[in-house]
Every structure is written in structure tokens, then in C-alpha cells.
Design a protein around this motif. Structure first.
Motif, PDB file in Angstrom:
ATOM      1  N   SER A  92      37.258  33.820  42.521  1.00 15.11           N
ATOM      2  CA  SER A  92      37.385  33.762  40.866  1.00 15.11           C
ATOM      3  C   SER A  92      38.511  33.061  40.285  1.00 15.11           C
ATOM      4  O   SER A  92      39.718  32.891  40.894  1.00 15.11           O
ATOM      5  CB  SER A  92      37.132  35.011  40.306  1.00 15.11           C
ATOM      6  N   VAL A  93      38.335  32.168  39.437  1.00 16.47           N
ATOM      7  CA  VAL A  93      39.323  31.491  38.538  1.00 16.47           C
ATOM      8  C   VAL A  93      39.650  32.203  37.256  1.00 16.47           C
ATOM      9  O   VAL A  93      38.580  32.364  36.548  1.00 16.47           O
ATOM     10  CB  VAL A  93      39.084  29.924  38.227  1.00 16.47           C
ATOM     11  N   VAL A  94      40.631  32.706  37.216  1.00 17.94           N
ATOM     12  CA  VAL A  94      40.986  33.716  35.948  1.00 17.94           C
ATOM     13  C   VAL A  94      42.306  33.739  35.330  1.00 17.94           C
ATOM     14  O   VAL A  94      43.219  33.256  35.990  1.00 17.94           O
ATOM     15  CB  VAL A  94      40.464  35.325  36.277  1.00 17.94           C
ATOM     16  N   PRO A  95      42.305  34.121  34.045  1.00 16.02           N
ATOM     17  CA  PRO A  95      43.656  34.150  33.598  1.00 16.02           C
ATOM     18  C   PRO A  95      44.211  35.373  34.278  1.00 16.02           C
ATOM     19  O   PRO A  95      43.966  36.378  34.537  1.00 16.02           O
ATOM     20  CB  PRO A  95      43.420  34.265  31.900  1.00 16.02           C
TER      21      PRO A  95
ATOM     22  N   LEU B 134      43.663  31.499  41.029  1.00 13.25           N
ATOM     23  CA  LEU B 134      42.624  31.613  41.952  1.00 13.25           C
ATOM     24  C   LEU B 134      42.691  32.781  42.862  1.00 13.25           C
ATOM     25  O   LEU B 134      43.878  32.775  43.394  1.00 13.25           O
ATOM     26  CB  LEU B 134      42.387  30.323  42.903  1.00 13.25           C
ATOM     27  N   VAL B 135      41.986  33.738  42.749  1.00 19.64           N
ATOM     28  CA  VAL B 135      42.104  34.864  43.275  1.00 19.64           C
ATOM     29  C   VAL B 135      40.868  35.387  44.186  1.00 19.64           C
ATOM     30  O   VAL B 135      39.604  35.140  43.498  1.00 19.64           O
ATOM     31  CB  VAL B 135      42.237  36.080  42.373  1.00 19.64           C
ATOM     32  N   PRO B 136      40.857  36.295  44.940  1.00 26.24           N
ATOM     33  CA  PRO B 136      39.608  37.009  45.487  1.00 26.24           C
ATOM     34  C   PRO B 136      38.948  37.825  44.404  1.00 26.24           C
ATOM     35  O   PRO B 136      39.470  38.307  43.570  1.00 26.24           O
ATOM     36  CB  PRO B 136      39.985  37.933  46.567  1.00 26.24           C
ATOM     37  N   THR B 137      37.549  37.658  44.353  1.00 27.30           N
ATOM     38  CA  THR B 137      36.954  38.053  43.216  1.00 27.30           C
ATOM     39  C   THR B 137      37.071  39.729  43.021  1.00 27.30           C
ATOM     40  O   THR B 137      37.185  40.148  41.988  1.00 27.30           O
ATOM     41  CB  THR B 137      35.213  37.815  43.374  1.00 27.30           C
TER      42      THR B 137
END
Length: 393
Positions: free
Chosen positions: A78-81, A89-92
Motif C-alpha cells: 500500500s501507498v500511505v501517509p 510504500l509499506v506492506p498492506t
């Protein structure tokens, strides 16, 4: 297990950093993308290309579509703040941990703006209700703006612009995105597309407190970057030094003296220095802007001489692009969109065998970058200013 380590040469530390960042033996099998992103401590995304570059450098990606599919089709990433007002960019599965830092940052920002602009709780709630009503289907910011009443899109003046939230609607939308109430998706479902649509998240997940997130991330950070320091951990997540030390203390890390470090570094209890490999396995990579390996080392201590560190640091935007060989920064690289090719230069004369390997990496990277719509690697004009600029209304 090796004997307890009390001192470490810089060469040993560099091998450890490379191995833990999966920049080691290119012949070693690469883990799945989500597993890799988690293992290296997440990937900052100052530009859309950064995710592709980080995974390419680790031998996990040669074509753009592999990462896009992991994010937008399989939803493994996922791309999240997240921390430091940045996009990550982090594992969901770890997205709520990243969001925890964004929520804490936004709460502080919202409180300052509410006080400075005389906003009431009713103003904030009205804006939230209007946004939820307008986000029935994925919509661009331009279309969203046209659906909102003027009272919601009113300007917050200079103080709002300085805080990255020029309007009331933009500030509230940013908070909803931080909390995971709102999705932000590229129009073409490609990470390198920085045109976005917003929609309500049908299944928002609980976001922990930033204090919980720091404790949960401490062991992962130590594994990803050892030997490291509490200061580096604090800077990475934008927390106080004392809070970082408190999160690391229960892990009972061992202290080691690393050649060239002003203070002792920390390693996990089970830390073992990686063995010296044969020449073909020596790590070599072309790293992009704020690669996780570079981002985790304040002032690039241990990775480069002060002069070389300055040469690869882009003012307020951090380190990169950099050529790394044998665990240290040996040069820089650039992308020529007209020639559609990557070129590089070493700070000092480079051994011919190393130069040939860099040439091969540059050719491979060039093929990947040629697939991207936009590659703003060096222009500060196209870099994201922070999370707030992604929700301008």
C-alpha cells in the motif's frame, strides 16, 4: 553463534548494512515484494519512481508492472501517509502502523490551524460530512472541488498554505486520508502516475496510536538497519530521542563500537557479522532518491566521506541518486530522458571489474526507467512537498 561483538570495523558494518538491506549477493533469491519491503523498513516515496528504484536495486524488480500489480491488483503493498509527513510504500498489513504517525502529525497541524483560523468543531464536522457526501465514487480533486459548497472550500490564508492545507476541505480530507477513511489511487493505477482520484474506504482499519506504533516498529527497525543508533531511529520516525531509546530498551540490544562512529551503535541480541564473500557477491547497486538504505543513515555517516555525502544530498530532499559498491557510496548517476539511458560517474577511479558491473546495472535500470511516465529524480520542482500537498483543494 559468534562471540559477543564489542567492536566492529567499518568494512564489517558495511557488509551488515548491505545484507540487512538485501543489497548483498545478487545470486541470492529475492523474497516476495511485500516481504522485502517490510524487511528493509519500508520505502519512502518522495517521487513516484522511488518504489521501483528501491526494488530494482535489490534485484526484486526489472519491470514496472510487477510492483503496480502488487499494489493495485493483489493489494499486498500500500501507498500511505506515514512518518515525517511523507508518503511511504509499506506492506498492506503494516499500513495502520505507518498511518499512526501521519494521524499524530495531522492532529497537531489541525489544532494549530483551527486555533489560527478560528475554526470550530462544527466547521470541521460540516466539512467532513460534505466530503463524505461528495466521495460516493472515485473522483479527482478538480471534480471533488466542484461538488463542495463554498463554505467548505474557503481559504485558510497564508497560515494554511504554509502548513500544506490551503483550504478547510483540504485539511479535513488530509485527515481522512491519514486515518484510512479515504482511499487515494493513481488515475491509471500506476505508481509513477501522480494524478489521483479519491474515494471512501469501504473497510477502514483501526489505526493505533503513534506510541504503540513506535514500540511495534522498534524490533523491525533494528533488524533492518543494525548496527544503528537510537538517534537514527528517532529521526526516521520523527519522534523524540528519549521515546526512541525507550522503545529500543526492552529489546536488550547489544552495544558495539563501530569504526568512525562517535558513539556506540546497537545490534540485536542475535546479531552476527556477515562473512566476507567472494568478489562476484560484493554488493553493488544504483540507489534512487531517499532509498531506505541511505535514508536510515543521518548525514550518510559510515556510507560516504563528508565530501561524497554532500555530493549526493539534494538540499532539503535527502540523499540520492547514488552508486554503491562494496557498501559505500562511490559515485552518482542520472537519467537522460532524451537518450533514454542511465549514465554514472565515480568520485574516484573505479576498478574496471566494478565499472563493468555498474554499466550492466545502469543498462538494466535504464530499461526500467524507460517504462515510466515521469521520472523526476533530480528536479526539486516536481518533488512532493509532503502529505499536505497531495490533498490541495
Amino acid at each position: 553463534m559468534a562471540d559477543v561483538i564489542t567492536t566492529m570495523t567499518l568494512a564489517d558494518a558495511r557488509r551488515a548494512w548491505s545484507a540487512r538491506q538485501h543489497l548483498g549477493d545478487p545470486r541470492a533469491p529475492s523474497p516476495a515484494l511485500a516481504e522485502l519491503v517490510g524487511a528493509i523498513g519500508w520505502v519512502p516515496l518522495p517521487v513516484g519512481a522511488a518504489g521501483y528504484l528501491a526494488l530494482h536495486a535489490r534485484g526484486a524488480l526489472t519491470r514496472r508492472a510487477a510492483l503496480d500489480s502488487a499494489i493495485f491488483d493483489r493489494h499486498e503493498l500500500s501507498v500511505v501517509p506515514g512518518p515525517r509527513g511523507a508518503v511511504w510504500l509499506v506492506p498492506t498489513a503494516e499500513a495502520p502502523l505507518a498511518r499512526a504517525f501521519a494521524v499524530a502529525d495531522h492532529a497537531s497541524r489541525e489544532a494549530r490551524l483551527a486555533s489560527a483560523c478560528a475554526l470550530t468543531a462544527r466547521d470541521l464536522e460540516s466539512a467532513r460530512d460534505a466530503l463524505r457526501a461528495a466521495l460516493g465514487a472515485p473522483v479527482t480533486l478538480e471534480a471533488l472541488r466542484s461538488r463542495l459548497p463554498a463554505a467548505v472550500t474557503r481559504s485558510l490564508g497564508d497560515v494554511g498554505r504554509r502548513a500544506g492545507s490551503p483550504t478547510l476541505a483540504g485539511m479535513v480530507l488530509r485527515g481522512m486520508w491519514c486515518l484510512g477513511e479515504v482511499q487515494r489511487l493513481p488515475v491509471t493505477l500506476r505508481l509513477d502516475d501522480e494524478r489521483y482520484r479519491y474515494a471512501l474506504e469501504p473497510y477502514p482499519r483501526r489505526v493505533p496510536s503513534a506510541a504503540e506504533a513506535v514500540d511495534l516498529l522498534a524490533p523491525r527497525w533494528l533488524r533492518a538497519h543494525a548496527p544503528t543508533t537510537a538517534r537514527a531511529f528517532a529521526l526516521a520516525f520523527g519522534v523524540a530521542a528519549g521515546r526512541a531509546q525507550a522503545a529500543l530498551k526492552p529489546l536488550k540490544p547489544r552495544n558495539v563500537a563501530v569504526e568512525g562512529f562517535a558513539t556506540d551503535a546497537l545490534v540485536p541480541e542475535d546479531f552476527v557479522t556477515p562473512p566476507r564473500g567472494e568478489a562476484p557477491g560484493e554488493p553493488l547497486a544504483l540507489l534512487g532518491l531517499r532509498d531506505p538504505w541511505l535514508d536510515a543513515h543521518p548525514d550518510l555517516v559510515g556510507l560516504a566521506t563528508p565530501a561524497h555525502a554532500r555530493a549526493v544530498t539534494q538540499r532539503a530532499h535527502g540523499p540520492g541518486p547514488a552508486v554503491v559498491a562494496q557498501g559505500q557510496i562511490v559515485g552518482t548517476w542520472s537519467w537522460d530522458p532524451q537518450a533514454r539511458a542511465v549514465s554514472w560517474r565515480g568520485f574516484d577511479p573505479v576498478d574496471r571489474s566494478v565499472a563493468l558491473r555498474v554499466d550492466a546495472q545502469a543498462e538494466s535500470l535504464g530499461r526500467l526507467l524507460a517504462e515510466l511516465d515521469a521520472v523526476p529524480l533530480h528536479s526539486t520542482q516536481t518533488l512532493r512537498r509532503a502529505v499536505g500537498s497531495d490533498t490541495d483543494l
